[in-house]
Write an enzyme that holds these catalytic residues in place. Structure first.
Site, PDB file in Angstrom:
ATOM      1  N   ASP A   1      -3.509   1.714   5.136  1.00  0.00           N
ATOM      2  CA  ASP A   1      -3.843   1.281   6.507  1.00  0.00           C
ATOM      3  C   ASP A   1      -3.422  -0.169   6.726  1.00  0.00           C
ATOM      4  O   ASP A   1      -3.232  -0.931   5.778  1.00  0.00           O
ATOM      5  CB  ASP A   1      -5.340   1.441   6.780  1.00  0.00           C
TER       6      ASP A   1
ATOM      7  N   GLU B   1      -8.794   0.549   3.648  1.00  0.00           N
ATOM      8  CA  GLU B   1      -9.138  -0.649   2.876  1.00  0.00           C
ATOM      9  C   GLU B   1      -9.656  -1.737   3.793  1.00  0.00           C
ATOM     10  O   GLU B   1     -10.584  -2.479   3.464  1.00  0.00           O
ATOM     11  CB  GLU B   1      -7.892  -1.145   2.114  1.00  0.00           C
TER      12      GLU B   1
HETATM   13 ZN   LIG Z   1      -4.378  -5.671   2.163  1.00  0.00          ZN
END
Ligand SMILES: [Zn+2]
Length: 370
Positions: free
Chosen positions: A77, A138
């Site tokens: 992401d 993340e």
């Molecule tokens: Zn990163």
């Protein structure tokens, strides 16, 4: 040339939008590329828990020799704005066209890992087994990494390609990180007619914020009041106020002490105005710390020298998937990946650094064969 292929892979990846929880298209691209290279690709079943449109991508390239199993990891992401990224090359630097992030955080890591697997598969050199873990989400709380099954992480060492700065930087220490959400409860009353009946939750929150530890507390610890909101109108003594914040320290005991002081400051502020406060603390991730003579550190530093890059040991106040992999039992080094000015539309990276990052990760695998 494989450097050109690597650059093309990076361009392809940054052009595919992958805001947090919508990583499926990037995952598909990476899965196809890794499969074509000869790796066995699967997805874990984390999507239902993370809320992403895909699971974490797992891949394995079997070894042709005994040795350490190396796990290579990056996140799929990116922060927003990330729709319609157009990479622009100027003097060996890759920027976005200007109105989006570049997405080198962390597609530099994803592209490097795909290319490392291709090069290893194409080479006749003996290699130890390689695992790949590409995570989702993340950027919003390391959610994908937290959902990983430790059984999918069996490896002797993991490299997370997700720190900023010149390749050669190796994160040797990262903090324990707590966040809190505190709800102050006061008593509402008319501010002009009978203020003495009221107990202002906004004043409690303000006093708490003013008396809590905040900023840089020592060379390893920080604290912050992040948000404060409450009240309903100028003429109402505020019934409720909500404060959020955090504290971090490389030293696990010290962070507990900071947390206790913040908690006490909030309780005292509430009690001083005959109110109360409910504080919910969340441990976001756990610290890690490598000893100076850790063999995994020496492995990566040796690989840096193999490719002519000067290794640097870095302590960070930030967290990454590396903290989670550590906590799940894999010794994990987070490597500087060449990304710069991340999380803004000025993000950029050098082409040379993408090449160096890829050579470095490959060199670690090569050194891991017996
Ligand atoms: Zn990163």
């Amino acid at each position: 040339m494989s450097d050109e292929r690597l650059l093309q892979t990076f361009f392809d990846l940054v052009r595919i939008p992958s805001p947090t929880f919508k990583e499926a298209a990037v995952a598909r691209y990476a899965a196809d590329a890794l499969t074509d290279a000869g790796a066995r690709v699967t997805f874990d079943k984390s999507a239902a828990r993370t809320g992403s449109d895909t699971g974490n991508l797992l891949a394995e390239l079997p070894g042709t020799a005994a040795g350490r199993t190396v796990l290579l990891s990056a996140h799929m992401d990116t922060v927003e704005p990330c729709e319609g990224v157009e990479p622009v090359v100027v003097d060996g630097e890759i920027h976005s066209a200007g109105d989006t992030v570049l997405g080198a955080d962390d597609k530099a890591g994803v592209a490097a890992i795909v290319e490392v697997v291709r090069r290893l598969a194409e080479s006749n050199e003996p290699r130890s087994p390689v695992r790949v873990v590409l995570t989702v989400a993340e950027e919003k709380g390391l959610v994908g990494a937290k959902a990983l099954d430790p059984a999918d992480l069996e490896a002797d060492v993991a490299l997370v390609l997700d720190a900023d700065g010149d390749p050669g930087g190796i994160v040797v220490a990262s903090p324990t990180h707590y966040t809190f959400s505190a709800t102050f409860h006061g008593r509402a009353s008319h501010a002009g007619v009978e203020p003495e009946k009221g107990r202002s939750a906004v004043v409690m929150a303000a006093r708490a914020g003013a008396t809590m530890p905040s900023g840089r507390l020592d060379d390893e610890s920080t604290a912050n009041v992040g948000t404060i909101e409450g009240g309903t109108a100028t003429n109402v003594v505020a019934q409720t106020a909500i404060v959020t914040g955090e504290c971090r320290s490389l030293d696990t005991e010290r962070v507990e002490g900071v947390r206790d002081r913040m908690q006490r400051a909030m309780e005292d502020a509430a009690a001083g105005l005959e109110g109360r406060v409910d504080v919910v603390w969340t441990k976001e991730y756990e610290a890690f710390h490598f000893a100076d003579d850790d063999p995994m550190l020496e492995l990566v530093e040796g690989a840096c020298r193999d490719i002519g890059v000067e290794p640097r040991r870095v302590k960070t106040g930030g967290g990454s998937d590396g903290n989670i992999l550590h906590a799940k039992g894999v010794p994990t080094l987070v490597l500087s990946s060449g990304m710069r000015s991340v999380h803004g539309v000025d993000e950029w990276m050098r082409i040379e650094d993408l090449f160096a990052l890829t050579r470095l990760a490959g060199a670690v695998v090569r050194r891991s064969a017996d």
